[in-house]
Write a protein that holds these residues in place. Sequence first.
Motif, PDB file in Angstrom:
ATOM      1  N   ALA A   1      21.984 -40.471  25.000  1.00 13.20           N
ATOM      2  CA  ALA A   1      21.203 -39.240  24.882  1.00 13.20           C
ATOM      3  C   ALA A   1      21.698 -38.473  23.658  1.00 13.20           C
ATOM      4  N   PRO A   2      20.851 -38.215  22.667  1.00 12.82           N
ATOM      5  CA  PRO A   2      21.283 -37.487  21.466  1.00 12.82           C
ATOM      6  C   PRO A   2      21.713 -36.061  21.798  1.00 12.82           C
ATOM      7  N   ILE A   3      22.753 -35.612  21.118  1.00 10.40           N
ATOM      8  CA  ILE A   3      23.202 -34.224  21.229  1.00 10.40           C
ATOM      9  C   ILE A   3      22.950 -33.500  19.906  1.00 10.40           C
TER      10      ILE A   3
ATOM     11  N   GLN B   1      19.898 -32.469  31.420  1.00 10.69           N
ATOM     12  CA  GLN B   1      19.520 -31.661  30.268  1.00 10.69           C
ATOM     13  C   GLN B   1      20.359 -30.401  30.125  1.00 10.69           C
ATOM     14  N   PRO B   2      20.682 -29.663  31.211  1.00 19.17           N
ATOM     15  CA  PRO B   2      21.534 -28.483  31.032  1.00 19.17           C
ATOM     16  C   PRO B   2      22.893 -28.825  30.425  1.00 19.17           C
ATOM     17  N   VAL B   3      23.417 -29.991  30.759  1.00 19.86           N
ATOM     18  CA  VAL B   3      24.694 -30.420  30.186  1.00 19.86           C
ATOM     19  C   VAL B   3      24.524 -30.726  28.704  1.00 19.86           C
ATOM     20  N   ILE B   4      23.437 -31.437  28.357  1.00 22.08           N
ATOM     21  CA  ILE B   4      23.153 -31.728  26.951  1.00 22.08           C
ATOM     22  C   ILE B   4      23.002 -30.433  26.172  1.00 22.08           C
ATOM     23  N   ASP B   5      22.288 -29.469  26.742  1.00 22.38           N
ATOM     24  CA  ASP B   5      22.059 -28.198  26.056  1.00 22.38           C
ATOM     25  C   ASP B   5      23.377 -27.471  25.799  1.00 22.38           C
ATOM     26  N   ARG B   6      24.250 -27.493  26.785  1.00 21.02           N
ATOM     27  CA  ARG B   6      25.552 -26.823  26.636  1.00 21.02           C
ATOM     28  C   ARG B   6      26.381 -27.500  25.542  1.00 21.02           C
ATOM     29  N   LEU B   7      26.412 -28.818  25.542  1.00 22.32           N
ATOM     30  CA  LEU B   7      27.169 -29.557  24.528  1.00 22.32           C
ATOM     31  C   LEU B   7      26.552 -29.376  23.140  1.00 22.32           C
ATOM     32  N   HIS B   8      25.231 -29.344  23.108  1.00 29.95           N
ATOM     33  CA  HIS B   8      24.545 -29.130  21.825  1.00 29.95           C
ATOM     34  C   HIS B   8      24.903 -27.771  21.244  1.00 29.95           C
ATOM     35  N   GLY B   9      24.876 -26.741  22.083  1.00 33.56           N
ATOM     36  CA  GLY B   9      25.198 -25.404  21.607  1.00 33.56           C
ATOM     37  C   GLY B   9      26.604 -25.342  21.045  1.00 33.56           C
TER      38      GLY B   9
ATOM     39  N   ALA C   1      16.164 -33.380  19.897  1.00 34.73           N
ATOM     40  CA  ALA C   1      14.877 -33.971  19.523  1.00 34.73           C
ATOM     41  C   ALA C   1      14.846 -34.318  18.042  1.00 34.73           C
ATOM     42  N   GLU C   2      15.389 -33.448  17.209  1.00 36.00           N
ATOM     43  CA  GLU C   2      15.450 -33.725  15.772  1.00 36.00           C
ATOM     44  C   GLU C   2      16.341 -34.924  15.480  1.00 36.00           C
ATOM     45  N   PHE C   3      17.439 -35.020  16.192  1.00 36.55           N
ATOM     46  CA  PHE C   3      18.351 -36.146  16.014  1.00 36.55           C
ATOM     47  C   PHE C   3      17.667 -37.451  16.404  1.00 36.55           C
ATOM     48  N   SER C   4      16.938 -37.435  17.508  1.00 40.82           N
ATOM     49  CA  SER C   4      16.210 -38.626  17.950  1.00 40.82           C
ATOM     50  C   SER C   4      15.187 -39.052  16.905  1.00 40.82           C
ATOM     51  N   ALA C   5      14.431 -38.088  16.372  1.00 41.36           N
ATOM     52  CA  ALA C   5      13.431 -38.398  15.349  1.00 41.36           C
ATOM     53  C   ALA C   5      14.098 -38.926  14.081  1.00 41.36           C
ATOM     54  N   PHE C   6      15.244 -38.361  13.719  1.00 37.66           N
ATOM     55  CA  PHE C   6      15.987 -38.815  12.549  1.00 37.66           C
ATOM     56  C   PHE C   6      16.381 -40.283  12.694  1.00 37.66           C
TER      57      PHE C   6
END
Length: 311
Positions: free
Chosen positions: A106-108, A250-258, A286-291
């Motif tokens: 899962a991209p971060i 997703q909440p975990v991904i969001d926290r790590l992304h932030g 999402a940008e990372f996935s598209a990249f």
Amino acid sequence: MAAGPGLGRTALAQQGGAQRPVTIVVPFAAGGSTDVVTRLLAERMGQLLGQTVLVENRPGGNTVIGAESVARARPDGQTLLMAAGTTLTINPVIVPNLPYAVADFAPISLVSTFPFAIIAQHDGPADIAAMVAAARARPGQITYGTNGPTTLTNMAMLMVLERLGLQMQDVTYRGDAGQLNDFLARNLDLMVVAGSTALPVYHNRQGRLLGWTSERRVPTTSEIPTFGEVTPGLVAQSWFGLVAPARTRQPVIDRLHGATVEALRDQRIERRLTDEAQFLAGSTPAEFSAFMQVEAERWRPILARIAARQG
């Protein structure tokens, strides 16, 4: 850098989740560029998350060993991977029986992108145009060093040669050190290396930096052109980015992304990346996935030919 969620340390630390240490797996040996940057990132992320963030080096298999360990980890946000272009762009196409897939992650956030430099001897070509002329006058005779047929240094050079319609002779080494030694001993006409090796050679006047394979000029060497300025659209780059096991909530991904995007604002990280001709990124998942999809398409023609030869 993409704008982060604007969360400070307190807000990030309060966003739930277990307080066991987070481990970032680096699929390279300790002490290298990726390891150093990841440790700086981990230190700042730990401050923002309010918990310990560790770095574990698991080198081997062209990043396969470290990547597999994270793909099989629990999707709880406690085990992450500092993935590279090799990990999720190259290996899925050319490595037989690869024990992981892109879908296992899962991209971060994208952390950085970096191009490759082509360096000539001081009495060799003075610029890209001169390199092209010399190669056309001596097809197949000019030598260049890379780190192996399936490494990004070699594939970047193959892309340059194909776009310019040139033939040169590849000389393979197990790493930059061997290539650099032969270049300094004048046993190689050209080197193809990333910025961590290229910039000291250039600044110490040990070779001529002909050009970068980046989308835009490297700020610390703004006088050096890109190969895209000669043949538009030519970009050959690698990257580093933080990913988690697939199925991480997703909440975990969001926290790590932030925390990741905020940590990337640390000037120590920016200076380290800049000093090695890397472009600081920071992106949404999402940008990372598209990249990654764009990069896969960019390399697909060369990867298909390499895979066919191997098969």
